[in-house]
Design a protein around this motif. Structure first.
Motif, PDB file in Angstrom:
ATOM      1  N   HIS A   1       0.833  -1.209   0.000  1.00  0.00           N
ATOM      2  CA  HIS A   1       0.000   0.000   0.000  1.00  0.00           C
ATOM      3  C   HIS A   1       0.870   1.263   0.000  1.00  0.00           C
ATOM      4  O   HIS A   1       0.603   2.217  -0.739  1.00  0.00           O
ATOM      5  N   THR A   2       1.913   1.271   0.808  1.00  0.00           N
ATOM      6  CA  THR A   2       2.787   2.445   0.871  1.00  0.00           C
ATOM      7  C   THR A   2       3.448   2.703  -0.482  1.00  0.00           C
ATOM      8  O   THR A   2       3.538   3.847  -0.937  1.00  0.00           O
ATOM      9  N   ALA A   3       3.910   1.641  -1.147  1.00  0.00           N
ATOM     10  CA  ALA A   3       4.568   1.795  -2.444  1.00  0.00           C
ATOM     11  C   ALA A   3       3.606   2.355  -3.484  1.00  0.00           C
ATOM     12  O   ALA A   3       3.951   3.240  -4.276  1.00  0.00           O
ATOM     13  N   ILE A   4       2.372   1.852  -3.478  1.00  0.00           N
ATOM     14  CA  ILE A   4       1.380   2.303  -4.454  1.00  0.00           C
ATOM     15  C   ILE A   4       1.065   3.782  -4.259  1.00  0.00           C
ATOM     16  O   ILE A   4       1.001   4.566  -5.212  1.00  0.00           O
ATOM     17  N   LEU A   5       0.895   4.197  -2.993  1.00  0.00           N
ATOM     18  CA  LEU A   5       0.589   5.600  -2.737  1.00  0.00           C
ATOM     19  C   LEU A   5       1.811   6.496  -2.983  1.00  0.00           C
ATOM     20  O   LEU A   5       1.663   7.653  -3.371  1.00  0.00           O
ATOM     21  N   ALA A   6       3.017   5.957  -2.766  1.00  0.00           N
ATOM     22  CA  ALA A   6       4.223   6.742  -3.062  1.00  0.00           C
ATOM     23  C   ALA A   6       4.286   7.050  -4.554  1.00  0.00           C
ATOM     24  O   ALA A   6       4.631   8.169  -4.960  1.00  0.00           O
ATOM     25  N   ARG A   7       3.931   6.057  -5.377  1.00  0.00           N
ATOM     26  CA  ARG A   7       3.893   6.307  -6.825  1.00  0.00           C
ATOM     27  C   ARG A   7       2.811   7.332  -7.168  1.00  0.00           C
ATOM     28  O   ARG A   7       3.019   8.226  -7.984  1.00  0.00           O
ATOM     29  N   GLU A   8       1.645   7.168  -6.544  1.00  0.00           N
ATOM     30  CA  GLU A   8       0.525   8.056  -6.855  1.00  0.00           C
ATOM     31  C   GLU A   8       0.863   9.503  -6.517  1.00  0.00           C
ATOM     32  O   GLU A   8       0.491  10.433  -7.222  1.00  0.00           O
ATOM     33  N   LYS A   9       1.597   9.711  -5.404  1.00  0.00           N
ATOM     34  CA  LYS A   9       1.929  11.064  -4.965  1.00  0.00           C
ATOM     35  C   LYS A   9       3.311  11.522  -5.439  1.00  0.00           C
ATOM     36  O   LYS A   9       3.763  12.606  -5.078  1.00  0.00           O
ATOM     37  N   SER A  10       3.997  10.677  -6.215  1.00  0.00           N
ATOM     38  CA  SER A  10       5.343  10.995  -6.712  1.00  0.00           C
ATOM     39  C   SER A  10       6.319  11.284  -5.573  1.00  0.00           C
ATOM     40  O   SER A  10       7.125  12.213  -5.633  1.00  0.00           O
ATOM     41  N   ILE A  11       6.256  10.482  -4.529  1.00  0.00           N
ATOM     42  CA  ILE A  11       7.166  10.633  -3.392  1.00  0.00           C
ATOM     43  C   ILE A  11       8.364   9.715  -3.587  1.00  0.00           C
ATOM     44  O   ILE A  11       8.198   8.541  -3.918  1.00  0.00           O
ATOM     45  N   VAL A  12       9.563  10.234  -3.382  1.00  0.00           N
ATOM     46  CA  VAL A  12      10.766   9.397  -3.419  1.00  0.00           C
ATOM     47  C   VAL A  12      10.662   8.393  -2.271  1.00  0.00           C
ATOM     48  O   VAL A  12      10.434   8.776  -1.119  1.00  0.00           O
ATOM     49  N   ALA A  13      10.825   7.113  -2.565  1.00  0.00           N
ATOM     50  CA  ALA A  13      10.649   6.107  -1.518  1.00  0.00           C
ATOM     51  C   ALA A  13      11.531   4.891  -1.749  1.00  0.00           C
ATOM     52  O   ALA A  13      11.776   4.489  -2.892  1.00  0.00           O
ATOM     53  N   VAL A  14      12.004   4.322  -0.642  1.00  0.00           N
ATOM     54  CA  VAL A  14      12.656   3.016  -0.634  1.00  0.00           C
ATOM     55  C   VAL A  14      11.933   2.195   0.418  1.00  0.00           C
ATOM     56  O   VAL A  14      11.907   2.574   1.591  1.00  0.00           O
ATOM     57  N   VAL A  15      11.305   1.102   0.001  1.00  0.00           N
ATOM     58  CA  VAL A  15      10.538   0.264   0.925  1.00  0.00           C
ATOM     59  C   VAL A  15      11.279  -1.052   1.162  1.00  0.00           C
ATOM     60  O   VAL A  15      12.147  -1.447   0.389  1.00  0.00           O
ATOM     61  N   GLY A  16      10.913  -1.698   2.259  1.00  0.00           N
ATOM     62  CA  GLY A  16      11.526  -2.985   2.567  1.00  0.00           C
ATOM     63  C   GLY A  16      13.002  -2.905   2.911  1.00  0.00           C
ATOM     64  O   GLY A  16      13.742  -3.883   2.759  1.00  0.00           O
ATOM     65  N   ALA A  17      13.449  -1.750   3.405  1.00  0.00           N
ATOM     66  CA  ALA A  17      14.854  -1.593   3.815  1.00  0.00           C
ATOM     67  C   ALA A  17      14.964  -2.003   5.279  1.00  0.00           C
ATOM     68  O   ALA A  17      14.880  -1.165   6.190  1.00  0.00           O
ATOM     69  N   ALA A  18      15.117  -3.283   5.521  1.00  0.00           N
ATOM     70  CA  ALA A  18      15.030  -3.829   6.878  1.00  0.00           C
ATOM     71  C   ALA A  18      15.979  -3.151   7.857  1.00  0.00           C
ATOM     72  O   ALA A  18      15.628  -2.905   9.021  1.00  0.00           O
ATOM     73  N   HIS A  19      17.180  -2.824   7.417  1.00  0.00           N
ATOM     74  CA  HIS A  19      18.180  -2.256   8.329  1.00  0.00           C
ATOM     75  C   HIS A  19      17.956  -0.769   8.622  1.00  0.00           C
ATOM     76  O   HIS A  19      18.707  -0.171   9.400  1.00  0.00           O
ATOM     77  N   ALA A  20      16.928  -0.194   8.012  1.00  0.00           N
ATOM     78  CA  ALA A  20      16.635   1.215   8.285  1.00  0.00           C
ATOM     79  C   ALA A  20      16.136   1.422   9.712  1.00  0.00           C
ATOM     80  O   ALA A  20      16.077   2.556  10.190  1.00  0.00           O
ATOM     81  N   ALA A  21      15.823   0.335  10.391  1.00  0.00           N
ATOM     82  CA  ALA A  21      15.418   0.437  11.798  1.00  0.00           C
ATOM     83  C   ALA A  21      16.538   1.025  12.648  1.00  0.00           C
ATOM     84  O   ALA A  21      16.292   1.539  13.742  1.00  0.00           O
ATOM     85  N   SER A  22      17.767   0.974  12.148  1.00  0.00           N
ATOM     86  CA  SER A  22      18.916   1.489  12.909  1.00  0.00           C
ATOM     87  C   SER A  22      19.118   2.987  12.712  1.00  0.00           C
ATOM     88  O   SER A  22      19.958   3.593  13.398  1.00  0.00           O
ATOM     89  N   LEU A  23      18.382   3.608  11.809  1.00  0.00           N
ATOM     90  CA  LEU A  23      18.556   5.039  11.567  1.00  0.00           C
ATOM     91  C   LEU A  23      18.118   5.840  12.785  1.00  0.00           C
ATOM     92  O   LEU A  23      17.113   5.518  13.428  1.00  0.00           O
ATOM     93  N   THR A  24      18.858   6.889  13.084  1.00  0.00           N
ATOM     94  CA  THR A  24      18.566   7.681  14.279  1.00  0.00           C
ATOM     95  C   THR A  24      17.947   9.023  13.917  1.00  0.00           C
ATOM     96  O   THR A  24      18.164   9.551  12.828  1.00  0.00           O
ATOM     97  N   GLU A  25      17.190   9.542  14.839  1.00  0.00           N
ATOM     98  CA  GLU A  25      16.507  10.818  14.647  1.00  0.00           C
ATOM     99  C   GLU A  25      17.513  11.926  14.316  1.00  0.00           C
ATOM    100  O   GLU A  25      18.517  12.095  15.003  1.00  0.00           O
ATOM    101  N   GLY A  26      17.255  12.648  13.227  1.00  0.00           N
ATOM    102  CA  GLY A  26      18.064  13.803  12.881  1.00  0.00           C
ATOM    103  C   GLY A  26      19.253  13.536  11.990  1.00  0.00           C
ATOM    104  O   GLY A  26      19.826  14.486  11.432  1.00  0.00           O
ATOM    105  N   GLU A  27      19.669  12.265  11.811  1.00  0.00           N
ATOM    106  CA  GLU A  27      20.835  12.032  10.957  1.00  0.00           C
ATOM    107  C   GLU A  27      20.468  12.247   9.495  1.00  0.00           C
ATOM    108  O   GLU A  27      19.336  11.987   9.064  1.00  0.00           O
TER     109      GLU A  27
END
Length: 563
Positions: A184-210
């Motif tokens: 659903h997120t991917a479909i709406l990202a296309r509809e709204k022309s939002i730059v997106a990368v989905v299914g990036a499992a290791h993105a859970a390690s990203l910290t606020e503000g970096e």
């Protein structure tokens, strides 16, 4: 610098500081209520009604596909069966918060077990429950953060109510740790022309503000980027914006081979935007919107009005209409709402329509009347094509095509969504005027992975060589019979995969209108021979990820050779 791999949506690139979605509210405790049953019942009903109205308002504001999803969520919130489940717990002396939490969780499990369309709705229950519980507690529901500046949003996944009203002046890009190219997120990202990368499992390690770079074209997220990398990303973003504003031309390869680019539409109201974005016609018009919100089938007159509006918006252009794709996985009281253990493999699509043939005949009547009504257009009539969903046998093909032509519809074909129809494509083309490949369902049935079930989302990837081989079968059969082969699944919106699909024999591509510019630009960088070489590289791989990598390498080496 670190690179986190995922699945990019489109060709965009963006950069900015990370802002993370808030964690879900903690589960309520199973403790006796200090209020009376009537008091708790009143609180819950008020909270549910308020949440339902909020969802409807968000849907009306957002419009498009988001409105349909949010209206379905609002209806779900007030579902009588769910209300009864909550009441049972309230009568046992539970708090409103726990009654909602437990009832929704129980209902979610039931829907998940059913799979298919209902399985997709089950995932939305979590968001509805969170909103109701937040209202009962008098706190804000978890949602999109507001750090006071533009940001890259990082989340496990996004609920429809959140994606519907994203502030595109603040959300620079999306990163999710779950989901795939058809989520659903991917479909709406296309509809709204939002730059997106989905299914990036290791993105859970990203910290606020970096600061990160979200590179959808390269399917990755870059952390701790250098100044040079940030500058290159800015240049690429500017170049892409300039390309998007260039004059729109018909879809074609670098050698002039025509590849018409068509739009997937769910309602006639989306036609004007599709035309503005360069759609050369409609490759998939979903007629379900007329049926899914009704307790009875729409009349021939109601259908004719909608189809006439659609055809009038595309004078002289091809418009492919899919007859009703519903059944046990999208239960309709007037079609088939009988329980099935495995609805994805049950009475759906053309199977369901044959069991209630009067509905199919009325739809074909309305389409024929709409076609006749628009033939007087001074700009020329639309070229109406009709197709049947979920065709799995040659006999079904012969049945539908013959019936459609009995009603005067001159061009009739089928959707290829199951392996059997792909493998028998040469025989299907003896009867069908064309075939359109629905890559979402074809991937689901080829990999035996429910496309709406998050636990097997990693299997739901149209890059898988098994899926590509089946596409090649259909492409070869179409070429041998001199009949067109379209692609109308989400795969066509992936620019590089679009090149591969053309290399496998696809003659047209249909997608969300916002994906047209990226696909058009990418096709223009490859010849037909290039597309075939890139496709062969993908076919030689063992899995989806390696097929994507092989195609990327083949495309890159070809560009390097040209330079």
């Amino acid at each position: 610098m670190t690179e986190l791999r995922g699945v990019g949506i489109g060709l965009g690139v963006a950069q900015g500081p990370v802002a993370r979605m808030a964690e879900p509210l903690p589960a309520p405790k199973d403790a006796p209520s200090e209020r009376s049953v009537d008091e708790e019942s009143s609180r819950v009903r008020e909270a549910v009604a308020a949440v339902a109205r909020e969802l409807e308002e968000r849907g009306n504001t957002a419009g498009g596909a988001a409105r349909d999803v949010l209206e379905a969520q609002a209806m779900m919130a007030e579902d009588p069966t769910l209300e009864a489940e909550v009441d049972t717990r309230l009568q046992a002396g539970k708090t409103g918060e726990w009654a909602v939490y437990d009832a929704f969780a129980s209902f979610r499990e039931q829907l998940t077990a059913l799979g298919g369309y209902l399985g997709e709705r089950a995932a939305d229950l979590d968001d509805v429950a969170q909103r109701v519980i937040a209202r009962l507690r008098g706190v804000a529901a978890p949602g999109i953060p507001d750090p006071g500046h533009p940001f890259v949003l990082v989340a496990t996944d996004l609920a429809p109510a959140d994606t519907a009203l994203l502030d595109l002046d603040k959300v620079l890009a999306l990163i999710t740790t779950e989901g795939g190219p058809t989520s659903h997120t991917a479909i709406l990202a296309r509809e709204k022309s939002i730059v997106a990368v989905v299914g990036a499992a290791h993105a859970a390690s990203l910290t606020e503000g970096e600061t990160v770079i979200v590179d959808a074209a390269a399917n990755l997220v870059v952390t701790s980027p250098s100044d040079d990398e940030l500058a290159r990303a800015l240049t690429r973003a500017a170049d892409r914006a300039a390309a998007a504003s260039a004059p729109i031309t018909p879809g074609a390869l670098a050698d002039g081979t025509a590849v018409p680019l068509l739009a997937n539409l769910g309602k006639p109201g989306g036609a004007s935007e599709a035309v503005e974005l360069g759609a050369e016609g409609v490759g998939l018009f979903r007629t379900e919107f007329l049926f899914l919100s009704s307790s009875s089938a729409p009349t021939v007159e109601e259908q004719r009005t909608a189809y006439t509006e659609l055809l009038a918006a595309f004078p002289g252009k091809k418009v492919v209409v899919r007859v009703l794709d519903a059944g046990a996985d999208k239960p309709l009281p007037f079609l088939n709402d009988a329980h099935e253990e495995n609805p994805a493999l049950g009475l759906r699509g053309l199977r369901a329509l044959r069991a209630s043939e009067d509905i199919l005949r009325e739809q074909l009547t309305a389409l024929a009347e709409a076609d006749a009504a628009t033939r007087r257009s001074p700009e020329g009539p639309a070229d109406l094509w009709v197709m049947a969903p979920m065709v799995s046998t040659v006999e079904e093909t012969e049945y539908f095509v013959s019936l459609a032509k009995d009603y005067g519809l001159k061009t009739a074909g089928v959707m290829v969504e199951v392996p059997s129809s792909a493998l028998l494509a040469d025989r299907i083309f003896r009867h069908a005027d064309f075939a359109s490949i629905g890559t979402n369902d074809l991937t689901q049935y080829t990999l035996a992975a429910d496309r709406l079930l998050g636990s097997v989302a990693s299997f739901q990837d149209p890059w898988h060589p098994a899926v590509l081989r089946l596409v090649r079968e259909v492409g070869a059969a179409g070429a041998a019979s001199g009949k067109p082969v379209g692609i109308c699944g989400e795969a066509a919106a992936d620019p590089l995969l679009a090149v591969v699909l053309v290399g496998l024999g696809a003659t047209t591509l249909s997608m969300a209108p916002t994906a047209l510019a990226d696909v058009r630009a990418t096709l223009l960088t490859h010849t037909l021979d290039d597309a075939r070489r890139i496709a062969e590289a993908a076919l030689a791989a063992d899995g989806a990820a390696t097929a994507r990598e092989a195609a990327t390498a083949a495309a890159s080496s070809q560009k390097a050779a040209e330079q």
